[in-house]
Design an enzyme around this catalytic site. Structure first.
Site, PDB file in Angstrom:
ATOM      1  N   SER A  52      -7.546   7.793   3.595  1.00 60.40           N
ATOM      2  CA  SER A  52      -7.672   6.918   4.766  1.00 60.40           C
ATOM      3  C   SER A  52      -7.677   7.652   6.100  1.00 60.40           C
ATOM      4  O   SER A  52      -7.873   7.019   7.147  1.00 60.40           O
ATOM      5  CB  SER A  52      -6.555   5.865   4.759  1.00 60.40           C
ATOM      6  OG  SER A  52      -6.832   4.868   3.808  1.00 60.40           O
ATOM      7  N   LYS A  55     -10.643   6.963   8.273  1.00 61.43           N
ATOM      8  CA  LYS A  55     -10.732   5.868   9.234  1.00 61.43           C
ATOM      9  C   LYS A  55     -10.631   6.355  10.678  1.00 61.43           C
ATOM     10  O   LYS A  55     -11.039   5.638  11.606  1.00 61.43           O
ATOM     11  CB  LYS A  55      -9.640   4.835   8.942  1.00 61.43           C
ATOM     12  CG  LYS A  55      -9.826   4.108   7.601  1.00 61.43           C
ATOM     13  CD  LYS A  55      -8.762   3.048   7.415  1.00 61.43           C
ATOM     14  CE  LYS A  55      -8.957   2.256   6.122  1.00 61.43           C
ATOM     15  NZ  LYS A  55      -8.522   2.985   4.926  1.00 61.43           N
ATOM     16  N   SER A 112      -4.286  -0.093   7.704  1.00 59.71           N
ATOM     17  CA  SER A 112      -5.259   0.768   7.021  1.00 59.71           C
ATOM     18  C   SER A 112      -6.208  -0.075   6.173  1.00 59.71           C
ATOM     19  O   SER A 112      -6.511   0.241   5.018  1.00 59.71           O
ATOM     20  CB  SER A 112      -4.558   1.820   6.142  1.00 59.71           C
ATOM     21  OG  SER A 112      -5.460   2.856   5.788  1.00 59.71           O
TER      22      SER A 112
END
Length: 390
Positions: A52, A55, A112
């Site tokens: 993640s 991102k 997230s």
């Protein structure tokens, strides 16, 4: 054929020794975010799945779109079936609904949310695959030499990889290029449609001064984090990747930041003593002179301010001259245009050099207040994080 090509690519990586799947050791790096100086590192260039942390690039491109007017925080973005079908972590937006850019950003930072990452991607490109191409192109432009993105969220993809060093570059880029959005990374919770979501970043509560940025986890990647903290005017950014538990990850990154802050403080103290010794003056006298006639104590040194990075040499030099005209106190300092050859283009870093560190920091802060991009750089150090301007 595409599936066969993917298998071939994975095999090449495996036998070349470059595959990033589950290296036995962790990777980490800590930097002075204001100067780019590398304070410590361990396997910073090992290829890894970013999970993640991906991102952060999705958010970078979203912030860029907000700045250039392509999006507004109030813009409603439609949720596709693809976005709604993303696996957790998610907030459960449904196909056909809309969500504002602001709420999607909050969900990506705090929860997230994979579904919202895809919503943002599809709001800025034809589809997520095309958005991933934009992500990779921006990574190369920023100086992330070993990074390839394949989706907006960091979900499993054997061809999506990065390094701790590259993630430090990305974190620094967000900090320097989008200061008004950077503060959002310190959010510990947000509420959407009556439900409150809480951050995965426990470091925000456990480390004094921590204010960002992003955690990540996949079974293949281990536990990753990019985070920053500021204490006593000193800001560091640290990245660590590939841990077996989030507790190990958090302990490591907090140790990196603590040692980094102490190292910068010690270096600043040593620099101050060196200057006083060279001037052969007591500290009170130096401070008195500084207050009465600042121009007389702006010492020359091995630091500079990088005001931009351009694809054209003439433009880089011309822009540095415009900054010097804006700040007459820089008149006596030379301009240095340094070429940096990347994977795709040659960039020319525009710098004003031979400045003492403290003065460079003060001048750079003044430029930032006028919304001018600026990075303090050590012009004599080879252990510095390279980052192109946006």
């Amino acid at each position: 054929m595409q599936r066969l090509a993917n298998y071939i690519f994975a095999a090449i990586l495996l036998f070349s020794g470059s595959v990033c799947a589950a290296p036995k050791t962790t990777s980490s790096i800590a930097i002075d975010i204001e100067t780019g100086e590398v304070l410590s590192s361990e396997n910073p260039d090992t290829l890894r799945y970013p999970a993640s942390l991906t991102k952060l690039m999705t958010l970078y491109l979203t912030f860029e779109a907000l700045e250039n007017g392509k999006l507004k925080l109030s813009t409603p973005l439609k949720v596709s079936r693809v976005a709604a079908g993303r696996s957790p972590s998610k907030i459960g937006v449904r196909a056909g609904q809309t969500i504002t850019v602001q709420n999607a950003i909050n969900a990506v930072i705090v929860k997230s949310a994979n579904d919202c990452a895809t919503v943002l991607a599809e709001g800025l490109a034809k589809d997520e695959r095309e958005f991933a191409k934009l992500m990779t192109a921006k990574a190369k432009k920023l100086g992330m030499k070993k990074t390839t993105f394949k989706n907006a969220s960091g979900l499993n993809n054997s061809q999506q990889f990065s390094t701790a060093r590259d993630m430090a570059v990305l974190g620094s880029a967000i900090y320097h290029h989008f200061p008004k959005y950077y503060k959002w990374f310190s959010m510990q919770k947000f509420t959407y449609q009556g439900r409150t979501y809480y951050t995965h970043n426990h470091v925000l509560k456990q480390f004094k001064g921590a204010d960002g940025m992003k955690t990540g986890y996949l079974a293949a990647s281990g536990y990753n984090i990019v985070t920053s903290a500021k204490r006593n005017g000193i800001r560091v950014l640290a990245v660590t990747m590939g841990h077996k538990t989030y507790q190990q990850r958090d302990k490591k990154v907090m140790d990196l930041m603590d040692r980094g802050i102490k190292k910068i403080a010690l270096n600043n103290q040593k620099s101050a003593h060196t200057v006083m010794a060279k001037l052969d003056m007591p500290e009170k006298t130096i401070e008195k002179i500084r207050k009465e006639e600042p121009q007389k104590v702006i010492a020359k040194g091995n630091w500079g301010i990088q005001v931009g990075a351009f694809r054209n040499y003439a433009k880089a030099r011309s822009y540095a001259f415009s900054i010097k005209k804006k700040m007459p106190e820089l008149k006596a300092y030379p301009i240095d245009v340094e070429s940096v050859e990347g994977d795709m283009v040659v960039l020319y870093r525009s710098r004003i050099t031979n400045i003492a560190k403290k003065d460079a920091e003060e001048l750079c802060n003044r430029l930032k207040k006028e919304n001018k991009s600026c990075i303090v750089v050590n012009t004599k150090s080879s252990s510095q994080l390279a980052m192109a301007d946006n």
